[in-house]
Structures are given as structure tokens and as C-alpha cells.
Design a protein around this motif. Structure first.
Motif, PDB file in Angstrom:
ATOM      1  N   TYR A  10      11.299   7.892  -2.494  1.00 15.35           N
ATOM      2  CA  TYR A  10      11.429   6.771  -3.428  1.00 15.35           C
ATOM      3  C   TYR A  10      12.513   5.803  -2.973  1.00 15.35           C
ATOM      4  N   ALA A  11      13.576   6.314  -2.357  1.00 19.65           N
ATOM      5  CA  ALA A  11      14.628   5.445  -1.836  1.00 19.65           C
ATOM      6  C   ALA A  11      14.084   4.572  -0.705  1.00 19.65           C
ATOM      7  N   MET A  17       0.827  -1.187   0.000  1.00 19.09           N
ATOM      8  CA  MET A  17       0.000   0.000   0.000  1.00 19.09           C
ATOM      9  C   MET A  17       0.878   1.260   0.000  1.00 19.09           C
ATOM     10  N   ALA A  18       1.945   1.217   0.780  1.00 15.88           N
ATOM     11  CA  ALA A  18       2.819   2.392   0.837  1.00 15.88           C
ATOM     12  C   ALA A  18       3.491   2.654  -0.505  1.00 15.88           C
ATOM     13  N   THR A  19       3.806   1.599  -1.223  1.00 17.65           N
ATOM     14  CA  THR A  19       4.413   1.779  -2.542  1.00 17.65           C
ATOM     15  C   THR A  19       3.436   2.454  -3.492  1.00 17.65           C
ATOM     16  N   LEU A  20       2.177   2.052  -3.445  1.00 20.17           N
ATOM     17  CA  LEU A  20       1.166   2.675  -4.305  1.00 20.17           C
ATOM     18  C   LEU A  20       0.995   4.155  -3.977  1.00 20.17           C
ATOM     19  N   LEU A  73      13.339   0.227  -0.242  1.00 19.43           N
ATOM     20  CA  LEU A  73      13.801  -0.612   0.866  1.00 19.43           C
ATOM     21  C   LEU A  73      12.726  -1.583   1.352  1.00 19.43           C
ATOM     22  N   MET A  74      11.493  -1.390   0.949  1.00 22.78           N
ATOM     23  CA  MET A  74      10.426  -2.279   1.403  1.00 22.78           C
ATOM     24  C   MET A  74      10.667  -3.705   0.931  1.00 22.78           C
ATOM     25  N   GLY A  75      11.215  -3.885  -0.238  1.00 21.93           N
ATOM     26  CA  GLY A  75      11.531  -5.224  -0.725  1.00 21.93           C
ATOM     27  C   GLY A  75      12.550  -5.918   0.160  1.00 21.93           C
ATOM     28  N   VAL A  76      13.531  -5.164   0.641  1.00 22.83           N
ATOM     29  CA  VAL A  76      14.530  -5.718   1.550  1.00 22.83           C
ATOM     30  C   VAL A  76      13.858  -6.173   2.845  1.00 22.83           C
ATOM     31  N   GLY A  77      12.911  -5.396   3.317  1.00 28.07           N
ATOM     32  CA  GLY A  77      12.183  -5.771   4.525  1.00 28.07           C
ATOM     33  C   GLY A  77      11.412  -7.067   4.348  1.00 28.07           C
TER      34      GLY A  77
END
Length: 59
Positions: A22-23, A1-4, A27-31
Motif C-alpha cells: 500500500y505504501a 491498473m496497479a492501484t486497482l 508513491l504512484m501519484g508522486v511518479g
């Protein structure tokens, strides 16, 4: 949701967020990877405990 929420202004023509947003979004993918690794590690520990509890002791 945060990415959207972060990328929505790019598609809707609104004011964009600062580059740091955007940076952080990247990082959400790393999480997710760290969380997945923790889940897999927990599964491995539980399997080891279950295996040691069902094996007869060699003593």
C-alpha cells in the motif's frame, strides 16, 4: 491498473497485501507528478528553442 490490483482484495474480501504494498501504491501519484513536471519542462525548452530560432540575431 496497479492501484486497482492493490486495493481489490479490500473490496472483494480476499487476503490483503502487506502494508508495504500500500505504501508503494501511494508513491504512484508522486511518479505521475514527476512525469508531468518533465513534460512541462520539455515544452518550455522547446518553446525557448523555437523562439530563439525565429528571432533575428542582434549581432
Amino acid at each position: 491498473m496497479a492501484t486497482l490490483v492493490t486495493v481489490a482484495p479490500l473490496f472483494l474480501g480476499g487476503d490483503t497485501f502487506p502494508p508495504i504494498a500500500y505504501a508503494v501504491c501511494m508513491l504512484m501519484g508522486v511518479g505521475f507528478l514527476v512525469a508531468g513536471a518533465g513534460v512541462l519542462r520539455g515544452i518550455a525548452v522547446q518553446r525557448r528553442q523555437a523562439r530563439s530560432a525565429t528571432e533575428p540575431s542582434a549581432r
